[in-house]
Design a protein around this motif. Structure first.
Motif, PDB file in Angstrom:
ATOM      1  N   SER A  90       3.213  -7.395  -5.801  1.00  0.00           N
ATOM      2  CA  SER A  90       3.412  -8.659  -6.518  1.00  0.00           C
ATOM      3  C   SER A  90       2.751  -9.838  -5.793  1.00  0.00           C
ATOM      4  N   HIS A  91       2.292  -9.615  -4.548  1.00  0.00           N
ATOM      5  CA  HIS A  91       1.563 -10.677  -3.840  1.00  0.00           C
ATOM      6  C   HIS A  91       0.186 -10.165  -3.446  1.00  0.00           C
ATOM      7  N   ARG A  92      -0.430  -9.444  -4.365  1.00  0.00           N
ATOM      8  CA  ARG A  92      -1.687  -8.759  -4.073  1.00  0.00           C
ATOM      9  C   ARG A  92      -2.707  -9.675  -3.415  1.00  0.00           C
ATOM     10  N   GLY A  93      -3.157  -9.273  -2.242  1.00  0.00           N
ATOM     11  CA  GLY A  93      -4.172 -10.048  -1.542  1.00  0.00           C
ATOM     12  C   GLY A  93      -3.605 -11.163  -0.676  1.00  0.00           C
ATOM     13  N   ALA A  94      -2.396 -11.632  -0.978  1.00  0.00           N
ATOM     14  CA  ALA A  94      -1.837 -12.770  -0.232  1.00  0.00           C
ATOM     15  C   ALA A  94      -0.921 -12.318   0.894  1.00  0.00           C
ATOM     16  N   ALA A  95      -0.617 -11.008   0.935  1.00  0.00           N
ATOM     17  CA  ALA A  95       0.303 -10.511   1.968  1.00  0.00           C
ATOM     18  C   ALA A  95      -0.405  -9.479   2.830  1.00  0.00           C
ATOM     19  N   LYS A  96      -0.104  -9.513   4.124  1.00  0.00           N
ATOM     20  CA  LYS A  96      -0.687  -8.545   5.052  1.00  0.00           C
ATOM     21  C   LYS A  96       0.423  -7.895   5.858  1.00  0.00           C
ATOM     22  N   VAL A  97       0.288  -6.588   6.059  1.00  0.00           N
ATOM     23  CA  VAL A  97       1.255  -5.868   6.876  1.00  0.00           C
ATOM     24  C   VAL A  97       0.925  -6.098   8.357  1.00  0.00           C
ATOM     25  N   VAL A  98       1.933  -6.406   9.153  1.00  0.00           N
ATOM     26  CA  VAL A  98       1.721  -6.499  10.592  1.00  0.00           C
ATOM     27  C   VAL A  98       2.506  -5.361  11.263  1.00  0.00           C
ATOM     28  N   GLU A 127      -6.515 -14.936   6.055  1.00  0.00           N
ATOM     29  CA  GLU A 127      -5.589 -16.054   5.866  1.00  0.00           C
ATOM     30  C   GLU A 127      -4.491 -15.676   4.877  1.00  0.00           C
ATOM     31  N   PRO A 128      -3.632 -14.736   5.266  1.00  0.00           N
ATOM     32  CA  PRO A 128      -2.564 -14.331   4.344  1.00  0.00           C
ATOM     33  C   PRO A 128      -1.486 -15.416   4.246  1.00  0.00           C
ATOM     34  N   GLU A 129      -0.782 -15.412   3.116  1.00  0.00           N
ATOM     35  CA  GLU A 129       0.338 -16.338   2.970  1.00  0.00           C
ATOM     36  C   GLU A 129       1.641 -15.695   3.424  1.00  0.00           C
ATOM     37  N   TYR A 130       1.646 -14.369   3.401  1.00  0.00           N
ATOM     38  CA  TYR A 130       2.854 -13.652   3.817  1.00  0.00           C
ATOM     39  C   TYR A 130       2.496 -12.581   4.841  1.00  0.00           C
ATOM     40  N   LEU A 131       3.334 -12.453   5.834  1.00  0.00           N
ATOM     41  CA  LEU A 131       3.215 -11.346   6.775  1.00  0.00           C
ATOM     42  C   LEU A 131       4.395 -10.420   6.536  1.00  0.00           C
ATOM     43  N   LEU A 132       4.096  -9.136   6.488  1.00  0.00           N
ATOM     44  CA  LEU A 132       5.115  -8.151   6.174  1.00  0.00           C
ATOM     45  C   LEU A 132       5.361  -7.291   7.409  1.00  0.00           C
ATOM     46  N   GLY A 133       6.563  -7.349   7.955  1.00  0.00           N
ATOM     47  CA  GLY A 133       6.936  -6.519   9.094  1.00  0.00           C
ATOM     48  C   GLY A 133       7.674  -5.282   8.602  1.00  0.00           C
ATOM     49  N   LEU A 134       7.403  -4.148   9.216  1.00  0.00           N
ATOM     50  CA  LEU A 134       8.002  -2.890   8.745  1.00  0.00           C
ATOM     51  C   LEU A 134       9.127  -2.408   9.652  1.00  0.00           C
ATOM     52  N   ASP A 135       9.495  -3.224  10.646  1.00  0.00           N
ATOM     53  CA  ASP A 135      10.453  -2.763  11.662  1.00  0.00           C
ATOM     54  C   ASP A 135      11.810  -2.341  11.093  1.00  0.00           C
ATOM     55  N   ARG A 136      12.229  -2.956   9.975  1.00  0.00           N
ATOM     56  CA  ARG A 136      13.575  -2.654   9.457  1.00  0.00           C
ATOM     57  C   ARG A 136      13.590  -1.403   8.576  1.00  0.00           C
ATOM     58  N   ILE A 137      12.432  -0.870   8.239  1.00  0.00           N
ATOM     59  CA  ILE A 137      12.398   0.329   7.398  1.00  0.00           C
ATOM     60  C   ILE A 137      12.688   1.557   8.262  1.00  0.00           C
ATOM     61  N   PRO A 138      13.717   2.331   7.898  1.00  0.00           N
ATOM     62  CA  PRO A 138      14.049   3.500   8.730  1.00  0.00           C
ATOM     63  C   PRO A 138      12.899   4.509   8.776  1.00  0.00           C
ATOM     64  N   GLU A 187      -5.137   0.848  -0.021  1.00  0.00           N
ATOM     65  CA  GLU A 187      -5.191  -0.276  -0.978  1.00  0.00           C
ATOM     66  C   GLU A 187      -4.332  -1.429  -0.450  1.00  0.00           C
ATOM     67  N   PRO A 188      -4.619  -2.655  -0.916  1.00  0.00           N
ATOM     68  CA  PRO A 188      -3.845  -3.811  -0.427  1.00  0.00           C
ATOM     69  C   PRO A 188      -2.343  -3.705  -0.704  1.00  0.00           C
ATOM     70  N   ASP A 189      -1.962  -2.873  -1.698  1.00  0.00           N
ATOM     71  CA  ASP A 189      -0.525  -2.748  -1.980  1.00  0.00           C
ATOM     72  C   ASP A 189       0.046  -1.430  -1.459  1.00  0.00           C
ATOM     73  N   GLU A 190      -0.661  -0.805  -0.520  1.00  0.00           N
ATOM     74  CA  GLU A 190      -0.167   0.438   0.060  1.00  0.00           C
ATOM     75  C   GLU A 190       0.167   0.250   1.544  1.00  0.00           C
ATOM     76  N   ILE A 191       1.065   1.078   2.038  1.00  0.00           N
ATOM     77  CA  ILE A 191       1.310   1.111   3.483  1.00  0.00           C
ATOM     78  C   ILE A 191       1.193   2.559   3.980  1.00  0.00           C
ATOM     79  N   ILE A 192       0.838   2.678   5.244  1.00  0.00           N
ATOM     80  CA  ILE A 192       0.815   3.997   5.886  1.00  0.00           C
ATOM     81  C   ILE A 192       2.251   4.347   6.234  1.00  0.00           C
ATOM     82  N   THR A 193       2.715   5.506   5.806  1.00  0.00           N
ATOM     83  CA  THR A 193       4.108   5.863   6.100  1.00  0.00           C
ATOM     84  C   THR A 193       4.232   6.949   7.171  1.00  0.00           C
TER      85      THR A 193
END
Lengths: 296, 159
Positions: free
Chosen positions: A22-30, A46-57, A162-168
């Protein structure tokens, strides 16, 4: 410069990919931030959102899967991989490559997922992952998919992520009994990425020939590659000076290095021949089952 | 609205509101006035900004402040206790391992992380331990010697 508006920490993979979609291109995973934060500071991103994955089990850690495979969470640090007895036991090549990443501070913070997500020429872990036949799992809003590591990369700083995918996760198959490996890296300074890196796994057939062999090369194309022609020469063959020489020459023809400040394309090609030859000679002489690093 | 973060630095708690893209280095230097962590290359290469995060050396220029929340941060300012220098600080002075001083805080913190984990490192292990810290003055010989003297005083230090 656009400022980052929010640091978001979703609790599940579904939430994370939903946010990215829903924030395609504006969010980056850190992940560990070792590449991303440099690019942010240099305003290359220059992302508007940074996404941290630390809380995902389950995003951090190393475990043995039901089928004997090695399963690594993307937020696992290079230090954790290098120090893991499980990795050392069955996939030592990866531990050796993880130990060669940057410097201690980079290994303490940097993660395997971040290393894959920001494909830099000459990165260590992907070369070992190619030789070990690793598969990378990606999750996105359309579901999950798994790709072989050599198919993960597209080109310079590009991957199929893809910009809306994460490595799991990163999964490494159990290596056949008797498999030996070696990892050689050539670089100018201790903390540099590789000018040329070679990772080889070799499974003997018990009669003096190679049953299976996989050769990963790094630093020699925009993305790490598998030297398929060189492998084909050695599969079901004996490692002799003659076959080693032919395989090393084949490897040179499979690479398309770039020229940069660290070395010209031509120089890198010469290094490929030298280091593939060295790696194969080491394995012909027995090898130790672990990698070794060549210091300049 | 900027998120609230609790930073634990050198045993003290700081409640701060930090912008989500602020780096730990900027918060340490500009908000907390802890300038021992230096601004160097800002690309994770030179190690001048090295601090300890839960005992491990990290580059403060490559860490989001919001991700350091709740973790134990140590800077060079927190190394001396009761006005007494840490043995590594004394050894750096006694061995002449300081010239311009720019790399020194990071160098000492990397050495501390190394010795806390491996009290008796050999010279090669010391070199590896400080491989993330560049020094442009000394040629490293005296730095390595300083770290060796502390390792030996702890009862280790293989020749």
């Amino acid at each position: 410069m656009r400022a980052v508006i929010e640091y978001v920490e979703p609790g599940t993979v579904e939430e994370a990919v939903g946010f990215l979609a829903s924030h395609r291109g504006a969010a980056k995973v850190v992940a560990g931030g070792q590449s991303l934060l440099v690019l942010l500071r240099q305003r290359l991103l220059e992302p508007e959102y940074l996404l941290g994955l630390d809380r995902i089990p389950g995003m951090r850690g190393i475990a043995e899967g039901a089928g004997g495979e090695l399963v690594i969470g993307p937020l696992t640090t290079h230090r954790e991989i290098a120090a893991s007895p499980l990795v050392r036991k069955g996939w030592a090549l990866l531990a050796e490559a993880a130990e060669q990443v940057g410097s201690p501070p980079v290994r303490n913070a940097g993660t395997i997922g971040g290393n894959l997500g920001f494909p830099m020429i000459g990165a260590d872990p992907p070369v070992a992952l190619v030789a070990l036949g690793a598969r990378i799992s990606l999750a996105g809003p359309r579901g999950t998919r798994t790709v072989a590591v050599e198919e993960f990369y597209r080109g310079y700083m590009e991957s199929v992520l893809e910009p809306d995918e994460i490595i799991t996760q990163v999964a490494l198959p159990p290596q056949p009994a008797g498999t030996r490996g070696t990892y050689l890296k050539y670089r100018l300074r201790g903390i540099d990425r590789a000018l040329v890196a070679v990772a080889v796994t070799l499974t003997p057939d018990g009669r003096g020939s190679c049953k299976e062999i996989r050769i990963g090369l790094g630093g020699v194309r925009p993305a790490p590659v598998r030297a398929l022609q060189a492998e084909a020469i050695l599969r079901r063959a004996r490692l002799t000076e003659e076959t080693i020489s032919r395989a090393a020459q084949a490897a040179v023809e499979e690479v398309e290095p770039v020229s940069d400040l660290s070395g010209s394309a031509e120089y890198r090609k010469k290094l490929v021949k030298v280091f593939v030859t060295r790696a194969l000679r080491q394995l012909a002489a027995g090898g130790s089952g672990v990698g070794r690093v060549h210091e300049s | 609205m900027n998120p609230e973060v609790t930073l634990r630095v050198n045993g003290r708690r700081y409640e701060l509101q930090v912008r989500p893209d602020r780096l730990l280095l900027d918060v340490l230097r500009d908000e907390l006035r802890l300038t021992g962590a230096r601004r160097g290359c800002e690309t994770g290469y030179c190690g001048a900004c090295t601090v300890l995060l839960d005992g491990q050396a990290v580059h403060a220029c490559c860490l989001l402040a919001v991700r350091a929340g709740g973790r134990e941060i140590q800077t060079i300012e927190g190394l001396a206790s009761n006005g007494k220098l840490h043995p590594l600080q004394r050894a750096f002075i006694e061995e002449g391992a300081v010239q311009c001083g720019y790399c020194t805080p990071g160098m000492i913190l990397s050495a501390k992380a190394l010795l806390d984990e491996n009290p008796a490192p050999g010279p090669e292990e010391i070199r590896q331990g400080i491989s993330g810290n560049l020094c442009r003055c000394t040629g490293y010989v005296k730095i390595i010697r300083a770290i060796q003297t502390v390792a030996q005083a702890k009862g280790g230090g293989r020749p």
